[in-house]
Design a protein around this motif. Structure first.
Motif, PDB file in Angstrom:
ATOM      1  N   PRO A 272      39.915  34.734  16.084  1.00  0.00           N
ATOM      2  CA  PRO A 272      39.978  36.161  16.380  1.00  0.00           C
ATOM      3  C   PRO A 272      41.394  36.712  16.209  1.00  0.00           C
ATOM      4  O   PRO A 272      42.365  36.084  16.609  1.00  0.00           O
ATOM      5  N   THR A 273      41.494  37.876  15.594  1.00  0.00           N
ATOM      6  CA  THR A 273      42.786  38.538  15.422  1.00  0.00           C
ATOM      7  C   THR A 273      42.729  40.007  15.839  1.00  0.00           C
ATOM      8  O   THR A 273      43.741  40.687  15.794  1.00  0.00           O
ATOM      9  N   GLU A 274      41.564  40.497  16.242  1.00  0.00           N
ATOM     10  CA  GLU A 274      41.446  41.894  16.645  1.00  0.00           C
ATOM     11  C   GLU A 274      42.080  42.022  18.026  1.00  0.00           C
ATOM     12  O   GLU A 274      41.692  41.347  18.983  1.00  0.00           O
ATOM     13  N   LEU A 275      43.081  42.886  18.139  1.00  0.00           N
ATOM     14  CA  LEU A 275      43.935  42.972  19.325  1.00  0.00           C
ATOM     15  C   LEU A 275      43.146  43.138  20.625  1.00  0.00           C
ATOM     16  O   LEU A 275      43.354  42.371  21.567  1.00  0.00           O
ATOM     17  N   GLN A 276      42.261  44.090  20.694  1.00  0.00           N
ATOM     18  CA  GLN A 276      41.544  44.336  21.944  1.00  0.00           C
ATOM     19  C   GLN A 276      40.722  43.122  22.367  1.00  0.00           C
ATOM     20  O   GLN A 276      40.741  42.722  23.528  1.00  0.00           O
ATOM     21  N   ARG A 277      40.041  42.491  21.436  1.00  0.00           N
ATOM     22  CA  ARG A 277      39.230  41.313  21.754  1.00  0.00           C
ATOM     23  C   ARG A 277      40.110  40.166  22.264  1.00  0.00           C
ATOM     24  O   ARG A 277      39.772  39.481  23.227  1.00  0.00           O
ATOM     25  N   VAL A 278      41.239  39.955  21.631  1.00  0.00           N
ATOM     26  CA  VAL A 278      42.150  38.877  22.036  1.00  0.00           C
ATOM     27  C   VAL A 278      42.703  39.148  23.434  1.00  0.00           C
ATOM     28  O   VAL A 278      42.727  38.262  24.292  1.00  0.00           O
ATOM     29  N   VAL A 279      43.122  40.373  23.698  1.00  0.00           N
ATOM     30  CA  VAL A 279      43.672  40.729  25.010  1.00  0.00           C
ATOM     31  C   VAL A 279      42.609  40.576  26.097  1.00  0.00           C
ATOM     32  O   VAL A 279      42.871  40.026  27.163  1.00  0.00           O
ATOM     33  N   GLU A 280      41.391  41.039  25.826  1.00  0.00           N
ATOM     34  CA  GLU A 280      40.324  40.967  26.824  1.00  0.00           C
ATOM     35  C   GLU A 280      39.884  39.529  27.116  1.00  0.00           C
ATOM     36  O   GLU A 280      39.393  39.241  28.196  1.00  0.00           O
ATOM     37  N   SER A 281      40.057  38.628  26.176  1.00  0.00           N
ATOM     38  CA  SER A 281      39.625  37.240  26.386  1.00  0.00           C
ATOM     39  C   SER A 281      40.761  36.323  26.845  1.00  0.00           C
ATOM     40  O   SER A 281      40.562  35.130  27.015  1.00  0.00           O
ATOM     41  N   GLU A 282      41.917  36.884  27.089  1.00  0.00           N
ATOM     42  CA  GLU A 282      43.069  36.078  27.499  1.00  0.00           C
ATOM     43  C   GLU A 282      42.812  35.373  28.840  1.00  0.00           C
ATOM     44  O   GLU A 282      42.278  35.973  29.775  1.00  0.00           O
ATOM     45  N   VAL A 283      43.195  34.124  28.923  1.00  0.00           N
ATOM     46  CA  VAL A 283      43.059  33.353  30.164  1.00  0.00           C
ATOM     47  C   VAL A 283      44.099  33.852  31.159  1.00  0.00           C
ATOM     48  O   VAL A 283      45.279  33.948  30.839  1.00  0.00           O
ATOM     49  N   LYS A 284      43.647  34.149  32.360  1.00  0.00           N
ATOM     50  CA  LYS A 284      44.543  34.710  33.367  1.00  0.00           C
ATOM     51  C   LYS A 284      44.811  33.767  34.543  1.00  0.00           C
ATOM     52  O   LYS A 284      45.702  34.009  35.332  1.00  0.00           O
ATOM     53  N   GLU A 285      44.006  32.686  34.645  1.00  0.00           N
ATOM     54  CA  GLU A 285      44.206  31.728  35.738  1.00  0.00           C
ATOM     55  C   GLU A 285      43.974  30.319  35.209  1.00  0.00           C
ATOM     56  O   GLU A 285      43.158  30.110  34.301  1.00  0.00           O
TER      57      GLU A 285
ATOM     58  N   ALA B 182      45.038  41.003  38.723  1.00  0.00           N
ATOM     59  CA  ALA B 182      46.178  41.866  38.411  1.00  0.00           C
ATOM     60  C   ALA B 182      45.765  43.037  37.526  1.00  0.00           C
ATOM     61  O   ALA B 182      44.819  42.939  36.747  1.00  0.00           O
ATOM     62  N   LYS B 183      46.495  44.117  37.654  1.00  0.00           N
ATOM     63  CA  LYS B 183      46.305  45.249  36.754  1.00  0.00           C
ATOM     64  C   LYS B 183      47.048  44.936  35.459  1.00  0.00           C
ATOM     65  O   LYS B 183      48.128  44.324  35.485  1.00  0.00           O
ATOM     66  N   PRO B 184      46.498  45.343  34.312  1.00  0.00           N
ATOM     67  CA  PRO B 184      47.180  45.069  33.039  1.00  0.00           C
ATOM     68  C   PRO B 184      48.591  45.661  33.025  1.00  0.00           C
ATOM     69  O   PRO B 184      48.811  46.783  33.473  1.00  0.00           O
ATOM     70  N   GLN B 185      49.547  44.883  32.530  1.00  0.00           N
ATOM     71  CA  GLN B 185      50.939  45.323  32.470  1.00  0.00           C
ATOM     72  C   GLN B 185      51.220  46.167  31.228  1.00  0.00           C
ATOM     73  O   GLN B 185      52.051  47.055  31.258  1.00  0.00           O
TER      74      GLN B 185
END
Length: 186
Positions: free
Chosen positions: A9-22, A153-156
């Protein structure tokens, strides 16, 4: 499926939304080895002191497993880490784990995949019993929401801010001979 056939995946929104946060870090010790058990507890105490002093946010569970439990084949304990301090905790454990092994995995809805395909080891690996883990959960495994870190967390950065940051980095790196160039946007 081979790596070359897998779509990355390289589409920015998809990558950001699927980012591991914990993340979880599992510190392993051979349960019948008193020296390893003591070293594991000493490392745990060091992590707790450093958290108290503000070096990073890392939350070891109160329980230390003195025998195999779940997928873990040896004595172990778990440390929860939010993405905000992942790098600091990873660095600390790399440099200070001694001879202990550390299993690192993301927390997503796919626990079995997190412990298999998405796993990393600091030190020698141990075989895991993945049959004890669910394949998929309905909920993201949110932990310690009171801290307002990780999934709480709220997105930075907005997507627009990320695009601007990326453009600025590309502009600065244009004069660096060794830096690879990003392809043009479609």
């Amino acid at each position: 499926m081979s790596t070359s056939a897998t779509r990355i995946p390289t589409e920015l929104q998809r990558v950001v939304e699927s980012e591991v946060k914990e993340w979880h870090f599992h510190i392993y010790f051979h349960q019948n080895n008193a020296d390893e058990h003591a070293a594991a507890l000493k490392l745990r105490d060091a992590v707790l002191r450093l958290r108290r002093d503000g070096a990073f946010v890392a939350v070891p569970l109160f329980r230390v497993n003195t025998s195999p439990i779940g997928p873990h084949p040896a004595g172990s304990y778990e440390i929860w880490v939010p993405q905000e301090t992942f790098s600091s905790v990873f660095s600390y454990l790399c440099m200070n784990r001694g001879s202990l092994s550390v299993l690192v995995h993301p927390l997503t809805r796919e626990q079995r995949k997190d412990h298999d395909a998405r796993v990393a080891w600091i030190g020698p690996s141990f075989p895991l019993d993945l049959s004890t883990l669910p394949i998929r959960s309905d909920e993201i495994p949110l932990q310690y929401p009171s801290l307002k870190l990780g999934y709480s967390a709220k997105p930075q950065l907005s997507l627009e801010m990320r695009l601007k940051l990326g453009s600025n980095v590309e502009h600065i790196l244009a004069s660096e001979k060794e830096a690879a160039r990003a392809p043009p946007r479609d």
